[in-house]
Design a protein around this motif. Structure first.
Motif, short mmCIF file in Angstrom:
data_model
loop_
_atom_site.label_atom_id
_atom_site.label_comp_id
_atom_site.label_asym_id
_atom_site.label_seq_id
_atom_site.Cartn_x
_atom_site.Cartn_y
_atom_site.Cartn_z
N UNK A 286 -105.57 9.58 52.19
CA UNK A 286 -104.58 10.78 51.98
C UNK A 286 -104.85 11.22 53.46
N UNK A 287 -106.31 11.60 53.66
CA UNK A 287 -106.71 12.59 54.71
C UNK A 287 -106.03 11.91 56.27
N UNK A 288 -106.11 10.57 56.20
CA UNK A 288 -105.67 10.06 57.38
C UNK A 288 -104.05 10.01 57.44
N UNK A 289 -103.67 9.99 56.26
CA UNK A 289 -102.08 10.27 56.62
C UNK A 289 -101.75 11.50 56.98
N UNK A 290 -102.34 12.51 56.47
CA UNK A 290 -102.18 13.79 56.78
C UNK A 290 -102.67 14.15 58.26
N UNK A 291 -103.42 13.25 58.61
CA UNK A 291 -104.00 13.55 60.19
C UNK A 291 -102.92 12.99 61.24
N UNK A 292 -102.18 11.91 60.74
CA UNK A 292 -101.34 10.86 61.42
C UNK A 292 -99.91 11.35 61.61
N UNK A 293 -99.65 12.18 62.74
CA UNK A 293 -98.30 12.36 63.00
C UNK A 293 -97.64 11.31 63.79
N UNK A 294 -98.13 10.49 64.30
CA UNK A 294 -97.62 9.41 65.10
C UNK A 294 -97.23 8.16 64.28
N UNK A 295 -97.70 8.09 63.13
CA UNK A 295 -97.11 6.82 62.19
C UNK A 295 -98.08 5.60 62.56
N UNK A 296 -99.38 5.88 63.13
CA UNK A 296 -100.32 4.63 63.32
C UNK A 296 -101.04 4.23 62.07
N UNK A 297 -101.12 5.10 61.10
CA UNK A 297 -101.84 4.62 59.76
C UNK A 297 -101.14 3.80 59.13
#
Length: 462
Positions: A286-297
């Motif tokens: 969830x933290x990675x999804x929230x940090x990822x504004x470029x859609x890389x995760x």
């Protein structure tokens, strides 16, 4: 450079942090500081050129699990192609463990250069009231991340959150694992006070995630209050809605499923051991999804990252080999929550096996009921002592008298290596030796399999 020279150069550099900045100008325990540790750090940063502004951060707070969450976040981001730094604290064996970038610890040469960079700034600002040892350690990882052009730094809180030295970051995502009684004497007096401190990592400019279960209720309520105060969006990660445990893999590895608006993953296999790691993994995703504004995760990055995310001496297993004729498990269960989780994991390690316990802790931490239960389950118990800069151990003889005076096969051996030898000498090939307690103790024990100088040379804990 041979091992002797490598270790000598590392020790010479580390001496400044672990000797000079601790043993000189250290405030006495009764000292009343006019500033919080965070305020001291904020005053120090402009002198350093504000390295914290060079990268965004995922900042992780909580009583237990934050180191595992940090490692998982860092590996997922790395797998997604993000240049990622990781800072966890304390270190197990060598200080460069705090300086991880894209899978590699800082080299000794880089560590030396960072110490020389820090020295004039620290000397200009040190004084009896200044927490310069901690400030110096934080400055080192901030500058390392700046020099190495890190895009996102994943940072574990030291103690608490709101007033912690690390709470100076350009935080993109704040994550909170749970709230327990560890550090109650410094963050309390109540658990609500502890929860408030940990929620202090949530800032107006960031997004926040929190694990939302019955056990995490205080963390959840504090996170909601803080997020509402500063206007930060808060995401709650819930068991059975967002993730759930699956039967373990054939080799015993923990598995789970995960669901979100972006990701639907039916099976994730974790490198970190123990069922409690499922909730840590869900929070990390969830933290990675929230940090990822470029859609890389994406799902591939999550699966790869979690398959290689691990922390040394967290339910770390050593199969029988040249250094041990039976299996040995190292687990830095240094607070009640971690010890309770360890007790819950014993079944997966083999409930019918004879257990040989090696335990030691710091004088500042009194063993609780979970340690008593570990002692009760063990066929043999060896109490020992961690060796730590400026932190006194609880004497092994005192632990013996307090916890195992009636145990038929309990003893005290202050030397950690000798204590492990004693436990192994009592064990049969099918038995299990468990070394636990202070994180510093298990770090010392780990040197049997991974000597510190080898960690330095490999730039990896493995």
């Amino acid at each position: 450079m041979d091992d002797r020279e490598l270790w000598s150069r590392y020790e010479a550099a580390n001496h400044y942090i672990n000797e000079d900045l601790i043993r000189r100008d250290t405030p006495p325990p009764s000292s009343k500081r006019e500033k919080t540790r965070r305020e001291w750090m904020l005053g120090f940063l402009p002198r350093l050129g504000d390295p914290q502004r060079a990268f965004g951060a995922v900042h992780v707070a909580g009583t237990s699990g934050k180191g595992s969450v940090c490692a998982m976040v860092a590996e997922i981001l790395r797998a997604a192609g993000v240049r990622t730094g990781l800072h966890i604290s304390p270190y197990l064996q060598v200080a460069t463990e705090k300086l991880w970038i894209d899978g590699l610890l800082a080299s000794v040469e880089h560590y030396e250069a960072l110490i020389e960079w820090l020295r004039p700034h620290a000397e200009a600002c040190r004084g009896p009231e200044v927490p310069m040892h901690g400030m110096g350690s934080v400055a080192l990882f901030l500058e390392h991340f700046r020099r190495e052009a890190v895009e996102l730094g994943v940072v574990e809180v030291g103690v608490g959150g709101g007033s912690d030295l690390t709470n100076v970051l350009d935080t993109r995502v704040a994550a909170i694992t749970n709230v327990g009684a560890d550090h109650l004497e410094t963050l309390g007096p109540t658990l609500n006070d502890v929860a408030r401190h940990k929620a202090g990592v949530i800032k107006p400019s960031c997004r926040a995630v929190v694990h939302a279960s019955h056990d995490g209720e205080l963390a959840l309520l504090a996170a909601r209050r803080r997020a509402a105060e500063v206007g930060a969006p808060l995401r709650e990660v819930r068991p059975e809605r967002d993730y759930g445990l699956l039967p373990p893999a054939p080799n015993g590895q923990t598995r789970l499923w995960f669901r979100s608006d972006r990701l639907h993953i039916d099976t994730l296999t974790l490198a970190c051991g123990g069922d409690v790691q499922a909730q840590n993994a869900a929070l990390a995703i969830a933290a990675c999804e929230e940090a990822d504004s470029a859609g890389r995760v994406d799902a591939e990055a999550v699966c790869l990252g979690l398959s290689r995310a691990r922390l040394a001496a967290r339910l770390e297993r050593f199969a029988p080999g040249p250094k041990n004729h039976c299996e040995v498990v190292l687990d830095g269960a240094h607070n009640p929550d971690k010890l309770t989780a360890l007790l819950g994991s014993l079944g997966s390690l083999g409930a019918s096996r004879r257990l040989h316990l090696v335990f030691g802790g710091l004088a500042s931490k009194r063993p609780g009921p979970a340690v008593t239960e570990l002692v009760r389950r063990a066929s043999t118990v060896t109490f020992t002592e961690p060796a730590v800069y400026a932190k006194a151990p609880r004497p092994a003889t005192e632990l013996l008298a307090e916890l195992a005076i009636d145990h038929a096969h309990a003893s005290a051996e202050p030397d950690c290596a000798a204590a492990v030898d004693r436990a192994l000498s009592a064990a049969e090939a099918e038995d299990l030796v468990l070394v636990t307690g202070s994180i510093y103790l298990v770090g010392q024990a780990r040197g049997r399999w991974h000597p510190p100088v080898t960690v330095l040379r490999r730039r990896s804990s493995w």
